[in-house]
Design a protein around this motif. Sequence first.
Motif, mmCIF file in Angstrom:
data_model
loop_
_atom_site.group_PDB
_atom_site.id
_atom_site.type_symbol
_atom_site.label_atom_id
_atom_site.label_comp_id
_atom_site.label_asym_id
_atom_site.label_seq_id
_atom_site.Cartn_x
_atom_site.Cartn_y
_atom_site.Cartn_z
ATOM 1 N N LEU A 13 0.841 -1.196 0.000
ATOM 2 C CA LEU A 13 0.000 0.000 0.000
ATOM 3 C C LEU A 13 0.880 1.253 0.000
ATOM 4 O O LEU A 13 1.800 1.359 0.805
ATOM 5 C CB LEU A 13 -0.893 0.002 1.242
ATOM 6 N N VAL A 14 0.612 2.169 -0.935
ATOM 7 C CA VAL A 14 1.382 3.409 -1.039
ATOM 8 C C VAL A 14 0.400 4.575 -0.994
ATOM 9 O O VAL A 14 -0.533 4.642 -1.791
ATOM 10 C CB VAL A 14 2.194 3.464 -2.350
ATOM 11 N N ARG A 15 0.625 5.494 -0.090
ATOM 12 C CA ARG A 15 -0.279 6.647 0.067
ATOM 13 C C ARG A 15 0.313 7.892 -0.600
ATOM 14 O O ARG A 15 1.508 8.009 -0.773
ATOM 15 C CB ARG A 15 -0.527 6.922 1.546
ATOM 16 N N ASP A 16 -0.575 8.828 -0.939
ATOM 17 C CA ASP A 16 -0.203 10.134 -1.492
ATOM 18 C C ASP A 16 0.641 10.011 -2.767
ATOM 19 O O ASP A 16 1.740 10.550 -2.856
ATOM 20 C CB ASP A 16 0.549 10.977 -0.461
ATOM 21 N N VAL A 17 0.127 9.281 -3.755
ATOM 22 C CA VAL A 17 0.817 9.143 -5.032
ATOM 23 C C VAL A 17 -0.013 9.784 -6.136
ATOM 24 O O VAL A 17 -1.233 9.900 -6.034
ATOM 25 C CB VAL A 17 1.098 7.669 -5.395
ATOM 26 N N ASN A 18 0.674 10.219 -7.181
ATOM 27 C CA ASN A 18 -0.005 10.882 -8.290
ATOM 28 C C ASN A 18 -0.155 10.009 -9.521
ATOM 29 O O ASN A 18 -0.933 10.326 -10.406
ATOM 30 C CB ASN A 18 0.751 12.162 -8.669
ATOM 31 N N GLY A 19 0.625 8.947 -9.617
ATOM 32 C CA GLY A 19 0.554 8.112 -10.804
ATOM 33 C C GLY A 19 1.062 6.712 -10.543
ATOM 34 O O GLY A 19 1.676 6.431 -9.506
ATOM 35 N N VAL A 20 0.833 5.842 -11.512
ATOM 36 C CA VAL A 20 1.226 4.445 -11.386
ATOM 37 C C VAL A 20 2.736 4.295 -11.274
ATOM 38 O O VAL A 20 3.237 3.548 -10.423
ATOM 39 C CB VAL A 20 0.673 3.628 -12.579
ATOM 40 N N ASP A 21 3.485 5.008 -12.103
ATOM 41 C CA ASP A 21 4.944 4.889 -12.060
ATOM 42 C C ASP A 21 5.505 5.328 -10.711
ATOM 43 O O ASP A 21 6.423 4.699 -10.177
ATOM 44 C CB ASP A 21 5.591 5.701 -13.182
ATOM 45 N N ASP A 22 4.948 6.392 -10.151
ATOM 46 C CA ASP A 22 5.353 6.870 -8.831
ATOM 47 C C ASP A 22 5.057 5.805 -7.770
ATOM 48 O O ASP A 22 5.904 5.491 -6.928
ATOM 49 C CB ASP A 22 4.626 8.178 -8.508
ATOM 50 N N ALA A 23 3.882 5.225 -7.818
ATOM 51 C CA ALA A 23 3.481 4.205 -6.843
ATOM 52 C C ALA A 23 4.387 2.979 -6.924
ATOM 53 O O ALA A 23 4.817 2.446 -5.894
ATOM 54 C CB ALA A 23 2.027 3.800 -7.074
ATOM 55 N N ILE A 24 4.680 2.538 -8.132
ATOM 56 C CA ILE A 24 5.549 1.372 -8.318
ATOM 57 C C ILE A 24 6.949 1.657 -7.784
ATOM 58 O O ILE A 24 7.532 0.839 -7.071
ATOM 59 C CB ILE A 24 5.590 0.958 -9.801
ATOM 60 N N GLY A 25 7.489 2.824 -8.106
ATOM 61 C CA GLY A 25 8.819 3.196 -7.627
ATOM 62 C C GLY A 25 8.905 3.225 -6.115
ATOM 63 O O GLY A 25 9.859 2.710 -5.521
ATOM 64 N N VAL A 26 7.892 3.807 -5.483
ATOM 65 C CA VAL A 26 7.884 3.891 -4.018
ATOM 66 C C VAL A 26 7.763 2.499 -3.406
ATOM 67 O O VAL A 26 8.484 2.159 -2.463
ATOM 68 C CB VAL A 26 6.736 4.806 -3.535
ATOM 69 N N ALA A 27 6.881 1.659 -3.936
ATOM 70 C CA ALA A 27 6.670 0.320 -3.383
ATOM 71 C C ALA A 27 7.937 -0.532 -3.487
ATOM 72 O O ALA A 27 8.347 -1.167 -2.503
ATOM 73 C CB ALA A 27 5.512 -0.363 -4.097
ATOM 74 N N VAL A 28 8.562 -0.548 -4.654
ATOM 75 C CA VAL A 28 9.779 -1.339 -4.838
ATOM 76 C C VAL A 28 10.897 -0.811 -3.937
ATOM 77 O O VAL A 28 11.613 -1.585 -3.297
ATOM 78 C CB VAL A 28 10.212 -1.348 -6.322
#
Length: 120
Positions: A13-28
């Motif tokens: 789970l990733v909070r406060d993201v603007n896009g899919v690429d941002d979410a993937i980068g943060v999660a990894v």
Amino acid sequence: MSNYLVAMEAAWLVRDVNGVDDAIGVAVSEAGKRLNAADMQYVEVEVGATGCPACGEPFDSAFIAAETALVGLALEMEVFNADGEEHAERIAKSEVGGALKDVPLDVVEIFEETDEEEAA
């Protein structure tokens, strides 16, 4: 006793993201940091793939709603000298689960390594 490659998936789970690429980068990145902090650099982390329900083509496992993302991560680790597939699964889930507390984790595939793979 055999060696196994255990493939798992985790829901991150990733909070406060603007896009899919941002979410993937943060999660990894976050998963990698937690595994590295537990001296588990040998666990491979990448974004998972989900099949399109219409065409079957794979796409990145990430869904965003209300600036919150659920990212599916693919994790792989080698388990050495396990008594069987169930034993390898328990070892992998215990080690990775200990480093990634409160992260849903599921084993998706287990591959027994052959002598040829070990020699390579």
